[in-house]
Write an enzyme that holds these catalytic residues in place. Sequence first.
Site, PDB file in Angstrom:
ATOM      1  N   ARG A 144      36.785  12.439  41.785  1.00 26.27           N
ATOM      2  CA  ARG A 144      36.153  13.690  41.346  1.00 26.27           C
ATOM      3  C   ARG A 144      36.811  14.120  40.052  1.00 26.27           C
ATOM      4  O   ARG A 144      37.790  13.514  39.604  1.00 26.27           O
ATOM      5  CB  ARG A 144      36.166  14.784  42.424  1.00 26.27           C
ATOM      6  CG  ARG A 144      37.266  14.798  43.434  1.00 26.27           C
ATOM      7  CD  ARG A 144      38.612  15.081  42.888  1.00 26.27           C
ATOM      8  NE  ARG A 144      38.626  16.274  42.065  1.00 26.27           N
ATOM      9  CZ  ARG A 144      39.509  16.507  41.123  1.00 26.27           C
ATOM     10  NH1 ARG A 144      40.467  15.621  40.857  1.00 26.27           N
ATOM     11  NH2 ARG A 144      39.496  17.605  40.413  1.00 26.27           N
ATOM     12  N   GLY A 145      36.267  15.191  39.459  1.00 26.37           N
ATOM     13  CA  GLY A 145      36.707  15.604  38.129  1.00 26.37           C
ATOM     14  C   GLY A 145      35.706  15.009  37.153  1.00 26.37           C
ATOM     15  O   GLY A 145      35.436  13.795  37.182  1.00 26.37           O
ATOM     16  N   ALA A 146      35.161  15.840  36.268  1.00 22.68           N
ATOM     17  CA  ALA A 146      34.058  15.408  35.417  1.00 22.68           C
ATOM     18  C   ALA A 146      34.361  14.118  34.653  1.00 22.68           C
ATOM     19  O   ALA A 146      33.558  13.167  34.705  1.00 22.68           O
ATOM     20  CB  ALA A 146      33.662  16.546  34.475  1.00 22.68           C
TER      21      ALA A 146
ATOM     22  N   ARG B 187      25.973  13.459  41.903  1.00 18.05           N
ATOM     23  CA  ARG B 187      26.343  14.869  41.772  1.00 18.05           C
ATOM     24  C   ARG B 187      25.620  15.446  40.557  1.00 18.05           C
ATOM     25  O   ARG B 187      25.529  14.799  39.523  1.00 18.05           O
ATOM     26  CB  ARG B 187      27.872  15.040  41.626  1.00 18.05           C
ATOM     27  CG  ARG B 187      28.608  14.588  42.908  1.00 18.05           C
ATOM     28  CD  ARG B 187      30.062  15.018  42.906  1.00 18.05           C
ATOM     29  NE  ARG B 187      30.178  16.463  43.092  1.00 18.05           N
ATOM     30  CZ  ARG B 187      31.321  17.129  42.905  1.00 18.05           C
ATOM     31  NH1 ARG B 187      32.404  16.489  42.502  1.00 18.05           N
ATOM     32  NH2 ARG B 187      31.370  18.425  43.109  1.00 18.05           N
TER      33      ARG B 187
ATOM     34  N   GLN C 203      41.407  21.493  46.226  1.00 21.92           N
ATOM     35  CA  GLN C 203      41.848  20.556  45.193  1.00 21.92           C
ATOM     36  C   GLN C 203      43.128  21.034  44.506  1.00 21.92           C
ATOM     37  O   GLN C 203      43.919  20.216  44.054  1.00 21.92           O
ATOM     38  CB  GLN C 203      40.739  20.372  44.126  1.00 21.92           C
ATOM     39  CG  GLN C 203      39.505  19.645  44.602  1.00 21.92           C
ATOM     40  CD  GLN C 203      38.439  20.593  45.107  1.00 21.92           C
ATOM     41  OE1 GLN C 203      38.737  21.720  45.499  1.00 21.92           O
ATOM     42  NE2 GLN C 203      37.201  20.160  45.125  1.00 21.92           N
TER      43      GLN C 203
ATOM     44  N   ASP D  58      33.097  21.228  33.912  1.00 23.28           N
ATOM     45  CA  ASP D  58      32.149  20.189  34.324  1.00 23.28           C
ATOM     46  C   ASP D  58      30.959  20.095  33.381  1.00 23.28           C
ATOM     47  O   ASP D  58      30.320  19.055  33.288  1.00 23.28           O
ATOM     48  CB  ASP D  58      31.681  20.442  35.755  1.00 23.28           C
ATOM     49  CG  ASP D  58      32.794  20.125  36.737  1.00 23.28           C
ATOM     50  OD1 ASP D  58      33.702  20.952  36.896  1.00 23.28           O
ATOM     51  OD2 ASP D  58      32.782  19.014  37.303  1.00 23.28           O
TER      52      ASP D  58
ATOM     53  N   ASN E 153      32.302  25.301  35.838  1.00 23.96           N
ATOM     54  CA  ASN E 153      33.505  24.656  36.380  1.00 23.96           C
ATOM     55  C   ASN E 153      33.580  25.038  37.856  1.00 23.96           C
ATOM     56  O   ASN E 153      32.766  25.811  38.366  1.00 23.96           O
ATOM     57  CB  ASN E 153      34.753  25.105  35.594  1.00 23.96           C
ATOM     58  CG  ASN E 153      35.989  24.291  35.953  1.00 23.96           C
ATOM     59  OD1 ASN E 153      35.913  23.060  36.058  1.00 23.96           O
ATOM     60  ND2 ASN E 153      37.110  24.937  36.176  1.00 23.96           N
ATOM     61  N   LYS E 154      34.567  24.494  38.528  1.00 20.13           N
ATOM     62  CA  LYS E 154      34.745  24.708  39.972  1.00 20.13           C
ATOM     63  C   LYS E 154      34.559  26.165  40.360  1.00 20.13           C
ATOM     64  O   LYS E 154      35.023  27.066  39.666  1.00 20.13           O
ATOM     65  CB  LYS E 154      36.155  24.236  40.342  1.00 20.13           C
ATOM     66  CG  LYS E 154      36.535  24.376  41.799  1.00 20.13           C
ATOM     67  CD  LYS E 154      35.579  23.685  42.735  1.00 20.13           C
ATOM     68  CE  LYS E 154      35.389  22.229  42.416  1.00 20.13           C
ATOM     69  NZ  LYS E 154      34.153  21.670  43.015  1.00 20.13           N
TER      70      LYS E 154
END
Lengths: 371, 371
Positions: free
Chosen positions: A50-52, A95, A204, A245, A255-256
């Site tokens: 995960r993570g863009a 995603r 996370q 993201d 973002n998150k």
Amino acid sequence: MNLPSALLWEGTADGQLVLLDQTRLPLATDTRTCRDVHSVWEAIRQLAVRGAPAIGIAAAYGVVLAVGKPAAAGVSAGELLRIVEEAADFLSTSRPTAVNLFWALNRMRNVASKLVTTSTSGVQLSEMLLEEARRIHDEDRRMCQQIGSHGARLLADCRGVLTHCNAGALATGGAGTALAPIYALQEMGRSLKVYADETRPLLQGARLTAWELATAGVEVTVICDNMAADVMRAGWVQAVIVGADRITARGDVANKIGTYAVAILARYHNIPFYVAAPSSTFDLSLISGQDIPIEQRAAQEVTSFGAQQTVPSQALVYNPAFDVTPAELVSAIITERGVIEPVCEVTVRTLLEIPAASLIAANPKLSGRQL
Amino acid sequence: MNLPSALLWEGTADGQLVLLDQTRLPLATDTRTCRDVHSVWEAIRQLAVRGAPAIGIAAAYGVVLAVGKPAAAGVSAGELLRIVEEAADFLSTSRPTAVNLFWALNRMRNVASKLVTTSTSGVQLSEMLLEEARRIHDEDRRMCQQIGSHGARLLADCRGVLTHCNAGALATGGAGTALAPIYALQEMGRSLKVYADETRPLLQGARLTAWELATAGVEVTVICDNMAADVMRAGWVQAVIVGADRITARGDVANKIGTYAVAILARYHNIPFYVAAPSSTFDLSLISGQDIPIEQRAAQEVTSFGAQQTVPSQALVYNPAFDVTPAELVSAIITERGVIEPVCEVTVRTLLEIPAASLIAANPKLSGRQL
């Protein structure tokens, strides 16, 4: 400094992708080996990777996995082109929010369609695709370094910073985006204290950011998301830095979930709020952040913890994976090309639409801090 | 409407205190029976009973438990006085922030010292103490009703409200403080949608607020704490309403950690932020909220969930149980005596220092909305 690798490619064009399974951290450092495109899709979907930026790299290698075996088995370059398109279409459904996924898949598509000629063999095309995926991976590593170096100047006077979610080595092909400046300062002997929001529902921050910072020898304090305002009031942090993201042309940042709240709290406490992201995170086709598709995830992420149910079954649940922070709350965006500050459509387009080499000539004001 | 009782007294002065064990909700509705002062102290400490008003009531009954058996065994009133003091001192060490605890214990101390005469028997004193504890409990029930009625007027035009932690029936001797207006409107046939912050680390919002609202037939949506800003931005809530553990003379509010953040987010979105609390929650000896002692709790509440560790052991943890919201972020405080609005030392003292009956005469402006 001891930084983990989120992913690595093993072997030649018919090799395999090895991921650090981030769903198992911090208790286990298991790896997960992907040998086909479906397993990459699953790994992205389940947040094993995960993570863009890391999602983009994993997806690029996913395309390589789709063509490696057919190419070795003698399938023609023309036929591989169709397989690339299919694999890219499929991976793009894993995603919806991080734009780096689509950006990396488009690079793979372009390589396939531009470089294939009637005389290209399937094996050659497959090797070109691996080269492109490796290039995406290498570029990301360098971008992280550059972001680290630009960001270190912004954070130079801080004693403590607060971050949300994980935008570190685990989210990229290198030293991270939001955490890269912290590592850069650490290497210069300047230790920052980092406050890591645990980042519900999937933690996370608690599981990943705390683990990678502690592993790298950075002092990290985990807090619940709802404690960030109290930490700011106490004067323990002089900046907030997060990843992204997707960023629109005017600088709105997806973002998150929870990032928007942190930005509002930072503004209230007069603390600068920085976003660190490579240029591949920008989606210049969108102006407003309200147009970014926001992934809604399963209620179960909120209603239970491991095997333990924590929310009564009669209650409803809202569980968006991301939120949008409007540009007016963002003090600066740190990219590999330089720092965008103030954040608005003109400054975003100035830095991103001009080839890097022409930047200083086009806007001498950018030459100092930005490049 | 089906509202749970947080606690009840069974029997005469040598009876027992039965608590709904809130650490087991929402999965089990177990009760916990306290037959001595130590078990009440443990129940408060372990949050089996929690919420500022309920803690005060439980502590009052705790004093009754301390004297019940000695009185029945023929111990004199004079000797019981000493036992009351000891029990009150001990119970006051259970939790430091909620002022209702000290307020209720002082009422029990006062009854003992004022009503005891040379002719009072131990049994009589013990009965007087049970009467006082029951009075504290009954008054709290009525306070909840009055807060519900005052608050219902403030929330009358809302479609949705957001709340943090649990300030409902489970936190009081009645229908709650912050949730009382929602129940009052529900009884008038006006259904509000409630967004409940899950409230890390102990999830009182997810476990308790969601459970009691759903049980009462109120539509409740659980969100992670970091989603509150997104819910406000979406326009789903027209007010925030929370309880309080201690309120100073100028209206600074100590409440569950995360309340301060919600107040800042509400201000940013131009949403009124209401605090609902009985007058026993005010500590007029303090002016600034910075002087309120804030309980720090064990790191383990943040680092693990049930048996599952979620934070690497090298990371530090900060875990304050409460934060302080400054008066300037509080739109109004809803008490059983009326509504304090705007919130400042003059309005707080006006409502709280004057006997209720003289209030209208002293300040005719209070007569409309407030009383």
